[in-house]
Motif scaffolding. Structure first.
Motif, PDB file in Angstrom:
ATOM      1  N   LYS A  23      78.081  25.784  26.091  1.00 40.42           N
ATOM      2  CA  LYS A  23      76.675  27.057  26.416  1.00 40.42           C
ATOM      3  C   LYS A  23      75.973  27.388  25.799  1.00 40.42           C
ATOM      4  CE  LYS A  23      75.745  31.456  29.024  1.00 40.42           C
ATOM      5  NZ  LYS A  23      75.763  32.649  28.649  1.00 40.42           N
ATOM      6  N   ILE A  24      74.958  27.784  25.523  1.00 38.02           N
ATOM      7  CA  ILE A  24      74.343  27.612  23.853  1.00 38.02           C
ATOM      8  C   ILE A  24      73.727  29.218  23.843  1.00 38.02           C
ATOM      9  CG2 ILE A  24      72.494  27.310  22.971  1.00 38.02           C
ATOM     10  CD1 ILE A  24      73.577  25.108  22.652  1.00 38.02           C
ATOM     11  N   ALA A  25      74.632  30.033  23.524  1.00 39.43           N
ATOM     12  CA  ALA A  25      73.848  31.593  23.393  1.00 39.43           C
ATOM     13  C   ALA A  25      72.026  31.528  23.129  1.00 39.43           C
ATOM     14  CB  ALA A  25      75.043  32.082  22.280  1.00 39.43           C
ATOM     15  N   GLU A  26      72.061  31.216  21.912  1.00 42.35           N
ATOM     16  CA  GLU A  26      70.409  32.015  21.372  1.00 42.35           C
ATOM     17  C   GLU A  26      70.252  30.074  20.965  1.00 42.35           C
ATOM     18  OE1 GLU A  26      69.246  34.303  20.217  1.00 42.35           O
ATOM     19  OE2 GLU A  26      71.348  35.517  20.989  1.00 42.35           O
ATOM     20  N   ASP A  27      69.045  30.319  21.208  1.00 37.74           N
ATOM     21  CA  ASP A  27      67.701  29.223  20.955  1.00 37.74           C
ATOM     22  C   ASP A  27      66.569  29.182  19.619  1.00 37.74           C
ATOM     23  OD1 ASP A  27      67.823  26.259  21.623  1.00 37.74           O
ATOM     24  OD2 ASP A  27      67.788  27.105  24.115  1.00 37.74           O
ATOM     25  N   ILE A  28      66.801  28.780  18.678  1.00 37.72           N
ATOM     26  CA  ILE A  28      65.907  28.556  17.681  1.00 37.72           C
ATOM     27  C   ILE A  28      64.804  28.348  17.244  1.00 37.72           C
ATOM     28  CG2 ILE A  28      65.706  29.510  14.970  1.00 37.72           C
ATOM     29  CD1 ILE A  28      68.305  30.555  14.737  1.00 37.72           C
ATOM     30  N   ASP A  29      64.003  28.098  17.103  1.00 33.91           N
ATOM     31  CA  ASP A  29      62.349  27.002  16.944  1.00 33.91           C
ATOM     32  C   ASP A  29      62.328  27.197  15.725  1.00 33.91           C
ATOM     33  OD1 ASP A  29      60.860  25.256  16.619  1.00 33.91           O
ATOM     34  OD2 ASP A  29      59.113  25.675  18.362  1.00 33.91           O
ATOM     35  N   ALA A  30      62.574  26.477  15.257  1.00 31.74           N
ATOM     36  CA  ALA A  30      61.909  26.208  13.548  1.00 31.74           C
ATOM     37  C   ALA A  30      60.967  25.339  12.936  1.00 31.74           C
ATOM     38  CB  ALA A  30      63.287  26.398  12.600  1.00 31.74           C
ATOM     39  N   ARG A  31      60.337  24.609  14.008  1.00 31.65           N
ATOM     40  CA  ARG A  31      59.173  24.164  13.753  1.00 31.65           C
ATOM     41  C   ARG A  31      58.327  25.009  13.239  1.00 31.65           C
ATOM     42  NH1 ARG A  31      58.825  21.875  19.624  1.00 31.65           N
ATOM     43  NH2 ARG A  31      59.039  23.807  19.922  1.00 31.65           N
ATOM     44  N   GLY A  32      57.874  23.710  11.411  1.00 34.44           N
ATOM     45  CA  GLY A  32      57.309  24.625  11.005  1.00 34.44           C
ATOM     46  C   GLY A  32      56.980  24.568   9.108  1.00 34.44           C
ATOM     47  N   LEU A  33      58.744  25.467   9.621  1.00 31.27           N
ATOM     48  CA  LEU A  33      59.211  26.113   8.719  1.00 31.27           C
ATOM     49  C   LEU A  33      60.068  25.108   7.066  1.00 31.27           C
ATOM     50  CD1 LEU A  33      61.317  28.598  10.691  1.00 31.27           C
ATOM     51  CD2 LEU A  33      58.761  28.360   9.355  1.00 31.27           C
ATOM     52  N   LEU A  34      59.579  24.720   6.108  1.00 26.17           N
ATOM     53  CA  LEU A  34      60.587  24.709   5.675  1.00 26.17           C
ATOM     54  C   LEU A  34      61.456  24.630   4.701  1.00 26.17           C
ATOM     55  CD1 LEU A  34      57.174  23.473   3.542  1.00 26.17           C
ATOM     56  CD2 LEU A  34      58.488  21.941   5.091  1.00 26.17           C
ATOM     57  N   CYS A  35      62.474  24.217   4.640  1.00 30.79           N
ATOM     58  CA  CYS A  35      64.006  25.263   3.226  1.00 30.79           C
ATOM     59  C   CYS A  35      63.254  25.240   2.385  1.00 30.79           C
ATOM     60  CB  CYS A  35      63.551  23.130   2.727  1.00 30.79           C
ATOM     61  SG  CYS A  35      65.419  24.118   1.437  1.00 30.79           S
ATOM     62  N   PRO A  36      63.820  26.788   2.414  1.00 30.35           N
ATOM     63  CA  PRO A  36      65.203  26.620   3.051  1.00 30.35           C
ATOM     64  C   PRO A  36      64.849  27.508   4.530  1.00 30.35           C
ATOM     65  CG  PRO A  36      65.554  29.181   1.464  1.00 30.35           C
ATOM     66  CD  PRO A  36      63.800  27.574   1.562  1.00 30.35           C
ATOM     67  N   LEU A  37      64.036  27.752   5.086  1.00 30.68           N
ATOM     68  CA  LEU A  37      64.393  29.128   6.033  1.00 30.68           C
ATOM     69  C   LEU A  37      64.550  28.225   7.127  1.00 30.68           C
ATOM     70  CD1 LEU A  37      60.353  29.776   5.660  1.00 30.68           C
ATOM     71  CD2 LEU A  37      61.945  30.786   4.854  1.00 30.68           C
ATOM     72  N   PRO A  38      64.602  26.927   7.845  1.00 33.98           N
ATOM     73  CA  PRO A  38      65.532  26.811   8.841  1.00 33.98           C
ATOM     74  C   PRO A  38      67.149  26.778   8.648  1.00 33.98           C
ATOM     75  CG  PRO A  38      64.193  24.843   8.825  1.00 33.98           C
ATOM     76  CD  PRO A  38      63.850  26.153   7.491  1.00 33.98           C
ATOM     77  N   VAL A  39      67.444  27.189   7.299  1.00 36.76           N
ATOM     78  CA  VAL A  39      69.281  27.560   7.356  1.00 36.76           C
ATOM     79  C   VAL A  39      69.161  28.946   7.317  1.00 36.76           C
ATOM     80  CG1 VAL A  39      70.852  27.338   5.552  1.00 36.76           C
ATOM     81  CG2 VAL A  39      70.037  25.617   6.074  1.00 36.76           C
ATOM     82  N   LEU A  40      68.373  29.475   6.712  1.00 38.84           N
ATOM     83  CA  LEU A  40      68.645  30.957   6.712  1.00 38.84           C
ATOM     84  C   LEU A  40      68.019  31.469   7.708  1.00 38.84           C
ATOM     85  CD1 LEU A  40      65.869  31.437   3.516  1.00 38.84           C
ATOM     86  CD2 LEU A  40      68.745  31.190   3.242  1.00 38.84           C
ATOM     87  N   ARG A  41      67.459  30.945   8.542  1.00 34.55           N
ATOM     88  CA  ARG A  41      67.051  31.664  10.256  1.00 34.55           C
ATOM     89  C   ARG A  41      68.339  31.383  10.951  1.00 34.55           C
ATOM     90  NH1 ARG A  41      61.540  32.050  11.765  1.00 34.55           N
ATOM     91  NH2 ARG A  41      60.307  32.807  10.320  1.00 34.55           N
ATOM     92  N   ALA A  42      69.161  30.625  10.933  1.00 28.96           N
ATOM     93  CA  ALA A  42      70.516  29.963  11.464  1.00 28.96           C
ATOM     94  C   ALA A  42      71.435  31.072  10.880  1.00 28.96           C
ATOM     95  CB  ALA A  42      70.938  28.313  11.174  1.00 28.96           C
ATOM     96  N   ARG A  43      71.341  31.288   8.945  1.00 28.27           N
ATOM     97  CA  ARG A  43      73.180  31.702   8.835  1.00 28.27           C
ATOM     98  C   ARG A  43      72.454  33.550   9.452  1.00 28.27           C
ATOM     99  NH1 ARG A  43      72.665  33.734   2.737  1.00 28.27           N
ATOM    100  NH2 ARG A  43      71.293  34.100   3.483  1.00 28.27           N
ATOM    101  N   LYS A  44      71.301  34.304   9.498  1.00 31.52           N
ATOM    102  CA  LYS A  44      71.060  35.457  10.143  1.00 31.52           C
ATOM    103  C   LYS A  44      71.635  35.106  11.639  1.00 31.52           C
ATOM    104  CE  LYS A  44      67.519  38.954  10.776  1.00 31.52           C
ATOM    105  NZ  LYS A  44      66.216  39.130  10.062  1.00 31.52           N
ATOM    106  N   ARG A  45      71.436  34.390  12.424  1.00 30.41           N
ATOM    107  CA  ARG A  45      71.318  34.623  14.159  1.00 30.41           C
ATOM    108  C   ARG A  45      73.018  34.524  14.362  1.00 30.41           C
ATOM    109  NH1 ARG A  45      67.452  33.467  18.332  1.00 30.41           N
ATOM    110  NH2 ARG A  45      65.885  34.229  16.571  1.00 30.41           N
ATOM    111  N   LEU A  46      73.332  33.316  13.397  1.00 28.77           N
ATOM    112  CA  LEU A  46      75.095  33.312  13.255  1.00 28.77           C
ATOM    113  C   LEU A  46      76.034  34.966  13.619  1.00 28.77           C
ATOM    114  CD1 LEU A  46      75.086  29.778  12.409  1.00 28.77           C
ATOM    115  CD2 LEU A  46      76.273  29.992  14.293  1.00 28.77           C
TER     116      LEU A  46
END
Length: 77
Positions: A2-25
């Motif tokens: 079961k997916i608890a959270e979904d993030i749409d990081a399309r349009g974001l460049l490195c390192p923003l997708p990882v930073l968004r994932a880390r913050k949400r986790l």
């Protein structure tokens, strides 16, 4: 799985997708799963590296029509 959270990081460049994932986790309970979708080519390198360094489990990595999707399980607090 079961997916608890979904993030749409399309349009974001490195390192923003990882930073968004880390913050949400950080706000999820251990064992919860996060799905992140990105179109940043560097995420194919960055996301597995982030999971290995942070101690999270990368459950899947797959190509999508709009980029790439990762599912990450938080394994520790």
């Amino acid at each position: 799985m079961k997916i608890a959270e979904d993030i749409d990081a399309r349009g974001l460049l490195c390192p923003l997708p990882v930073l968004r994932a880390r913050k949400r986790l950080m706000s999820l309970a251990p064992g919860a799963c996060l799905r992140i979708v990105t179109d940043d080519a560097m995420a194919l390198i960055d996301m597995p590296h982030f999971c290995a360094e942070a101690g999270h489990e990368l459950l899947s990595s797959q190509d999508t029509d709009t980029g790439h999707a990762f599912v990450i399980r938080k394994t520790r607090d």
